[in-house]
Design a protein around this motif. Structure first.
Motif, PDB file in Angstrom:
ATOM      1  N   ALA A  17       0.831  -1.204   0.000  1.00 27.41           N
ATOM      2  CA  ALA A  17       0.000   0.000   0.000  1.00 27.41           C
ATOM      3  C   ALA A  17       0.867   1.255   0.000  1.00 27.41           C
ATOM      4  N   ARG A  18       1.959   1.246   0.770  1.00 22.77           N
ATOM      5  CA  ARG A  18       2.843   2.412   0.806  1.00 22.77           C
ATOM      6  C   ARG A  18       3.532   2.616  -0.545  1.00 22.77           C
ATOM      7  N   ILE A  19       3.898   1.529  -1.197  1.00 25.16           N
ATOM      8  CA  ILE A  19       4.540   1.629  -2.512  1.00 25.16           C
ATOM      9  C   ILE A  19       3.584   2.230  -3.529  1.00 25.16           C
ATOM     10  N   PRO A  98       9.462   4.834 -18.823  1.00 22.64           N
ATOM     11  CA  PRO A  98       9.762   6.084 -18.109  1.00 22.64           C
ATOM     12  C   PRO A  98       9.929   5.909 -16.602  1.00 22.64           C
ATOM     13  N   ASN A  99       9.534   4.756 -16.073  1.00 23.42           N
ATOM     14  CA  ASN A  99       9.650   4.498 -14.635  1.00 23.42           C
ATOM     15  C   ASN A  99      10.621   3.357 -14.323  1.00 23.42           C
ATOM     16  N   ALA A 100      11.438   2.997 -15.307  1.00 23.49           N
ATOM     17  CA  ALA A 100      12.330   1.851 -15.123  1.00 23.49           C
ATOM     18  C   ALA A 100      13.332   2.070 -13.991  1.00 23.49           C
ATOM     19  N   PHE A 104      14.836  -0.261  -9.444  1.00 23.25           N
ATOM     20  CA  PHE A 104      16.039  -0.590  -8.688  1.00 23.25           C
ATOM     21  C   PHE A 104      15.750  -0.683  -7.191  1.00 23.25           C
ATOM     22  N   HIS A 105      14.636  -0.108  -6.756  1.00 24.79           N
ATOM     23  CA  HIS A 105      14.218  -0.274  -5.373  1.00 24.79           C
ATOM     24  C   HIS A 105      13.703  -1.690  -5.178  1.00 24.79           C
ATOM     25  N   ARG A 106      14.114  -2.299  -4.117  1.00 20.45           N
ATOM     26  CA  ARG A 106      13.853  -3.718  -3.916  1.00 20.45           C
ATOM     27  C   ARG A 106      12.368  -4.064  -3.918  1.00 20.45           C
ATOM     28  N   ASN A 107      11.541  -3.215  -3.327  1.00 20.02           N
ATOM     29  CA  ASN A 107      10.129  -3.543  -3.154  1.00 20.02           C
ATOM     30  C   ASN A 107       9.242  -3.096  -4.308  1.00 20.02           C
ATOM     31  N   ASP A 112       3.432  -2.880  -9.953  1.00 15.53           N
ATOM     32  CA  ASP A 112       3.093  -1.717  -9.124  1.00 15.53           C
ATOM     33  C   ASP A 112       2.921  -0.467  -9.974  1.00 15.53           C
ATOM     34  N   LEU A 113       3.708  -0.351 -11.035  1.00 15.28           N
ATOM     35  CA  LEU A 113       3.595   0.800 -11.930  1.00 15.28           C
ATOM     36  C   LEU A 113       2.217   0.855 -12.579  1.00 15.28           C
ATOM     37  N   PHE A 114       1.723  -0.320 -12.964  1.00 17.45           N
ATOM     38  CA  PHE A 114       0.395  -0.373 -13.579  1.00 17.45           C
ATOM     39  C   PHE A 114      -0.703  -0.096 -12.564  1.00 17.45           C
ATOM     40  N   PHE A 115      -0.589  -0.700 -11.389  1.00 15.04           N
ATOM     41  CA  PHE A 115      -1.616  -0.500 -10.365  1.00 15.04           C
ATOM     42  C   PHE A 115      -1.725   0.966  -9.968  1.00 15.04           C
ATOM     43  N   ALA A 116      -0.581   1.644  -9.883  1.00 16.40           N
ATOM     44  CA  ALA A 116      -0.597   3.062  -9.500  1.00 16.40           C
ATOM     45  C   ALA A 116      -1.320   3.890 -10.560  1.00 16.40           C
ATOM     46  N   ARG A 117      -1.021   3.661 -11.821  1.00 21.17           N
ATOM     47  CA  ARG A 117      -1.667   4.429 -12.883  1.00 21.17           C
ATOM     48  C   ARG A 117      -3.156   4.105 -12.985  1.00 21.17           C
TER      49      ARG A 117
END
Length: 266
Positions: A17-19, A98-100, A104-107, A112-117
Motif C-alpha cells: 500500500a505504501r509503494i 519512463p519508470n524503469a 532498482f528499489h527492492r520492493n 506496481d507501476l500499472f496498479f498506480a496508474r
C-alpha cells in the motif's frame, strides 16, 4: 494458531500500500506539477470533458426532443464509463520505460507501476462523476439515482475490466511499441460497441447480439440501469462479465510476469 501466519501477510500488504501510494504521488507531481490547481486536474480534466459532452448532447436534444429520459443524465452516465476504460487502459501503455529507474528499489515491481496508474485514472474519473452527479442533483438539473447498489456494481465491474486490460496492454508494450499504436485506433473502434452512446434496447436484435459480446456494454447497461431504474430496459449479464474479467486478469498477470523478466534481463 493462525495469528502468527497472518502477520507477514499484513506487513506485506502495508508495504504494498505504501509503494502504490508513493507511486501515485510521484505520478501526480510528474503529470500535473505543483502549480495552478495541481492535482485537482486529476478529476477536473475528465469533468470538463463530460460537461462538454453534456452540453453538446443537450443542444442536440433541444433540436429533437422526442426522448423519454433526461439527456444530461444519459450523457453523464454514458460518457463517464467511456472515460474509465479508455483513459485507464491507455495510461498503462508504455508505463514501464519512463519508470524503469524505480525498479532498482527492492520492493518496487513492474506490476506496481500499472496498479498506480490504474488507481489514479479510475479514481480521478470516479471523483469527477460523483462530484458532477451530486452537483447536478443539488441544482435540480437531474434526478437522484434510483439504485446506487447497481451503479456501484456496474462501475466496479468496469474498473475490473479496465485493470485486466490495462495489465495486458501495458505488459505487451514492453515487447513492442507497436502495441501502443494499435491500441489507440482499436479503442476508438470499441466506442460504438461500448454502450456509451446508445442504449442496447434501442438497437435491432442482430446489432444488439454483437454489442452484447463485449463486456464493457454490460457494465454500462448495469450502471445506467442503476441510475434510471424502470425508465430503461437493460441488457446485461454479470456472470458473463465476471468470466471475461477472470480470463483477462489471468492473461494480464501472465503478460506482466513476462514483461518483468524482460526488464530484469536488461
Amino acid at each position: 494458531m493462525n495469528a502468527p501466519s497472518t502477520i507477514p501477510l499484513i506487513r506485506s500488504l502495508r508495504i504494498q500500500a505504501r509503494i502504490i501510494h508513493a507511486l501515485i504521488m510521484r505520478e501526480i507531481i510528474t503529470r500535473y506539477g505543483r502549480h495552478n490547481i495541481g492535482f485537482a486536474w486529476l478529476f477536473a480534466e475528465p469533468m470538463l470533458f463530460t460537461i462538454g459532452v453534456m452540453a453538446l448532447w443537450s443542444v442536440a436534444h433541444d433540436a429533437n426532443p422526442n426522448h423519454h429520459i433526461n439527456i444530461v443524465s444519459f450523457a453523464l452516465t454514458s460518457y463517464s464509463t467511456l472515460l474509465v476504460w479508455r483513459n485507464g487502459i491507455g495510461r498503462c501503455a508504455l508505463a514501464i520505460e519512463p519508470n524503469a529507474s524505480l525498479l532498482f528499489h527492492r520492493n518496487v515491481r513492474v506490476i506496481d507501476l500499472f496498479f498506480a496508474r490504474l488507481a489514479l485514472e479510475i479514481g480521478g474519473v470516479t471523483l469527477s462523476t460523483v462530484t458532477l452527479m451530486f452537483g447536478l442533483v443539488a441544482a435540480g438539473i437531474i434526478d437522484p439515482p434510483v439504485d446506487i447498489v447497481n451503479m456501484v456494481i456496474g462501475w466496479g465491474l468496469l474498473a475490473w475490466y479496465t485493470c485486466a486490460m490495462g495489465l495486458i496492454i501495458g505488459g505487451l508494450t514492453e515487447y513492442s511499441e507497436v502495441v501502443d499504436r494499435i491500441w489507440h485506433p482499436l479503442a476508438y473502434f470499441q466506442i460504438p460497441v461500448s454502450g456509451a452512446f446508445v442504449m442496447t434496447s434501442y438497437l435491432p436484435p442482430k446489432a444488439r447480439d454483437i454489442v452484447m459480446l463485449f463486456p464493457v456494454s454490460h457494465c454500462t447497461e448495469l450502471f445506467r440501469y442503476g441510475y434510471f431504474g424502470s425508465q430503461v430496459t437493460p441488457y446485461y449479464s454479470i456472470p458473463y462479465v465476471c468470466t471475461w474479467c477472470l480470463v483477462l486478469t489471468w492473461l494480464g498477470f501472465l503478460v506482466v510476469r513476462g514483461a518483468s523478466k524482460r526488464v530484469e534481463m536488461q
